[in-house]
Design a protein around this motif. Structure first.
Motif, mmCIF file in Angstrom:
data_model
loop_
_atom_site.group_PDB
_atom_site.id
_atom_site.type_symbol
_atom_site.label_atom_id
_atom_site.label_comp_id
_atom_site.label_asym_id
_atom_site.label_seq_id
_atom_site.Cartn_x
_atom_site.Cartn_y
_atom_site.Cartn_z
ATOM 1 N N UNK A 1 1.024 -0.973 0.414
ATOM 2 C CA UNK A 1 0.168 0.326 0.338
ATOM 3 C C UNK A 1 0.530 1.417 -0.051
ATOM 4 N N UNK A 2 0.274 2.537 -0.712
ATOM 5 C CA UNK A 2 0.924 3.106 -0.369
ATOM 6 C C UNK A 2 -0.023 4.430 -0.270
ATOM 7 N N UNK A 3 0.306 5.522 0.147
ATOM 8 C CA UNK A 3 -0.670 6.911 0.972
ATOM 9 C C UNK A 3 0.090 7.940 1.980
ATOM 10 N N UNK A 4 -0.541 8.194 2.484
ATOM 11 C CA UNK A 4 0.004 9.719 3.672
ATOM 12 C C UNK A 4 -0.815 8.932 5.128
ATOM 13 N N UNK A 5 0.035 9.288 6.430
ATOM 14 C CA UNK A 5 -0.246 8.728 7.566
ATOM 15 C C UNK A 5 -1.060 9.974 8.006
ATOM 16 N N UNK A 6 -2.298 9.789 8.003
ATOM 17 C CA UNK A 6 -3.359 10.852 9.013
ATOM 18 C C UNK A 6 -2.995 10.418 10.203
ATOM 19 N N UNK A 7 -2.307 9.800 10.631
ATOM 20 C CA UNK A 7 -1.981 9.564 12.475
ATOM 21 C C UNK A 7 -1.896 8.584 12.955
ATOM 22 N N UNK A 8 -0.777 8.250 13.428
ATOM 23 C CA UNK A 8 -0.115 7.371 14.755
ATOM 24 C C UNK A 8 -0.170 7.632 16.358
ATOM 25 N N UNK A 9 -0.388 6.204 16.806
ATOM 26 C CA UNK A 9 -0.690 6.382 18.369
ATOM 27 C C UNK A 9 0.238 4.540 18.539
#
Ligand code: ASP
Length: 587
Positions: free
Chosen positions: A21-29
């Motif tokens: 998959x490829x994309x943008x980091x929306x959130x990190x927990x």
């Protein structure tokens, strides 16, 4: 391959698959030894999992990611223990085995989530980030589907999409033109088209028979809310047609679009048609919101000269609306309504109200001036019942007073929850007057545009009483918004010249400005007519938006500025020199 799947498509049935998959980091927990990342692309959000115990180095790398970093991951689809029913992909997650950082990101000025926005100016300045939000993106997707459906429908009816030029000549009628200096013809200017009106008529003379174009139009107007200096029309024209043929074709298209794009059934019945005069009389507007009634009731016979209230006795118009169940409005609420109608935008002198009490007795703000019999007659005329509130506006200019009452009607409709965005009420407003008087210009102006045909039975009145001439013009109205409008056109050079004369053009000036069209009409112009829809408005209605801006990828603000591109802006002196343009110093 950058990716094998998108972030919106994996489900439980994919469990066990290895995916990229490829994309943008929306959130990190981070939770204990685990790191969870929401990875976003246009298609959705997928949860990624990094486990310190399995791969400490990889987990460490994930912990270094920031919001809006662009990454690529390889991993295995796993069924989630804690499922998230709110996400289509909420039943799965990706156990990541490889992580590649494709690009880092500065901390964005606002978070890319549905209900955060960080203020309009900031949103517009960073529109490319704003567009990453799924609800804004959904509006562009809707717009795309809408355009596809329009093309599909019109193609099936034999319409040809023909492009017309963006650099055209300036025309004096209508709004102000945007003009473009010509380097190769110093001192001369193109104008950007306010619409392809004359060009589509020339295409009819050219025998194209049925034309459409999804086309940008440009008008240099003062920007009221919900206007953009450039906007998009679905522009259409047909030959050998009468008004009914056009209305029927586009009513069918409208039903098709509602069904296919909005999933809304408008039913089989033809749309309501109201004449312009009737619309003004019953709703004070040429674009009445028909989702609710609250029609105007004329009260001149009841209230003028039947009591001592001077304001009504001197009025040229007295009209009322009946707000069901609002008799218990408090003093404060009534003051609010009064202040609303007296505000500078509305401009009414005042508001008179009458409550019908539970015992049927009418209590009014002017009851000291009227007998109980008159007030009873008012109640009956308004068809008001116990618990209703009658609101009355008067004025010495009937047209103005009606427009004021219209604003009040819309406000009351809003207050009573009668303007549901998921309900649609469509109608045609027909039989517009040909001309309207302009105080500013001190002459008659074309109400639609100067190419609109007068009703054949009214042609003889062009010399004697032009103000009373009606046009074969029509608007399509949806929920109080004019979504489209058009007319049967003049196709006769002599009649066209006559209309220019009524509009105050000398024959020379008409020839200079519109000679190309009148000359074309001398070569066998077919009878023709058409209309244009405002695409932005229509899409925003479908999307339930208050403003057209959110269905436009890169809109301008209320001062006509593109705050992202910082346009308009000054240009280099060299460019001005080439164009032989001098900027006059500010006086
Ligand atoms: N050109 C017209 C407009 O822009 C529409 C039409 O008459 O077809 O309003």
């Amino acid at each position: 391959m950058y990716r094998t799947r998108t972030c919106g498509e994996l489900r439980v049935s994919d469990v066990g698959d290895t995916v990229i998959l490829a994309g943008w980091v929306q959130k990190l927990r981070k939770m204990g030894g685990m790191t969870f990342v929401d990875l976003r692309d246009r298609y959705g959000i997928t949860q990624l999992v990094f486990n310190e115990e399995d791969n400490a180095q990889l987990c460490e790398k994930a912990n270094g990611l920031g919001r809006e970093y662009v990454i690529q991951v390889k991993g295995t689809v796993n069924e989630r223990y804690n499922k998230n029913p709110k996400l289509p992909t909420g039943e799965i997650e990706i156990i990541v085995s490889e992580l590649t950082l494709l690009n880092a990101s500065e901390v964005p000025p606002f978070t890319i989530e549905e209900n955060t926005d960080g203020g309009d100016d900031l949103r517009m300045k960073y529109r490319y980030l704003d567009l990453r939000r799924s609800n804004v993106r959904a509006n562009l997707e809707l717009r795309h589907r809408f355009c596809l459906a329009v093309r599909h429908f019109l193609d099936s009816k034999g319409f040809l999409e023909v492009e017309t030029p963006v650099l055209v000549g300036s025309t004096p009628e209508g709004a102000r033109d945007f003009i473009v200096p010509s380097r190769m013809n110093p001192g001369q200017f193109y104008a950007l088209p306010q619409s392809p009106q004359t060009l589509k008529q020339l295409l009819m003379v050219a025998g194209m028979d049925r034309y459409f174009q999804i086309v940008k139009c440009f008008r240099d107007e003062d920007l009221r809310a919900d206007r953009q200096p450039e906007f998009t029309q679905i522009d259409c024209e047909m030959s050998f047609v009468e008004q009914d043929d056009i209305i029927n074709t586009f009513e069918e298209m409208t039903k098709y679009l509602f069904r296919e794009v909005r999933g809304y059934d408008l039913g089989e019945a033809p749309f309501l048609r109201l004449s312009w005069h009737e619309a003004m009389k019953r709703f004070g507007s040429d674009k009445p919101d028909m989702r609710f009634g609250m029609e105007f009731v004329e009260l001149m016979d009841i209230l003028k000269g039947t009591g001592e209230f001077a304001v009504f006795n001197e009025a040229a118009y007295i009209g009322g609306i009946c707000a069901k169940g609002c008799a218990n409005y408090t003093r404060k609420q009534l003051d609010e309504l009064t202040n609303f109608v007296k505000s500078p935008q509305i401009g009414a002198k005042g508001l008179v109200y009458a409550r019908v009490q539970e015992d049927g007795i009418v209590k009014s703000s002017v009851d000291r001036f009227y007998s109980p019999e008159v007030l009873n007659l008012l109640k009956d005329t308004m068809q008001a019942e116990a618990g209703d509130l009658i609101l009355i506006i008067s004025g010495d200019n009937a047209m103005k007073a009606r427009k004021q009452l219209c604003e009040l009607r819309l406000l009351m409709g809003e207050r009573l929850g009668l303007r549901d965005k998921n309900k649609f009420a469509l109608l045609w407003v027909v039989d517009f007057p040909m001309f309207e008087w302009s105080d500013e210009e001190q002459r008659l102006m074309a109400m639609h545009h100067p190419f609109t045909a007068p009703k054949p039975c009214d042609v003889s009145k062009l010399d004697t009483d032009p103000a009373s001439v009606l046009a074969d013009a029509y608007d399509m109205v949806c929920n109080g918004v004019e979504v489209g409008g058009g007319s049967i056109r003049i196709h006769d050079a002599v009649l066209q010249a006559k209309i220019f004369e009524v509009l105050g053009f000398t024959p020379e000036r008409a020839q200079e400005q519109f000679g190309f069209l009148m000359n074309a009409f001398k070569f066998g112009a077919p009878p023709h007519g058409g209309l244009a829809y405002g695409l932005d408005r229509w899409v925003s209605l479908f999307a339930g938006l208050d403003s057209i801006r959110d269905c436009i990828a890169f809109p301008k603000n209320n001062s006509g500025r593109d705050v992202m591109l910082d346009a308009p802006s000054v240009v280099d002196q060299k460019q001005l020199d080439e164009l032989q343009l001098l900027i006059a110093p500010k006086s």
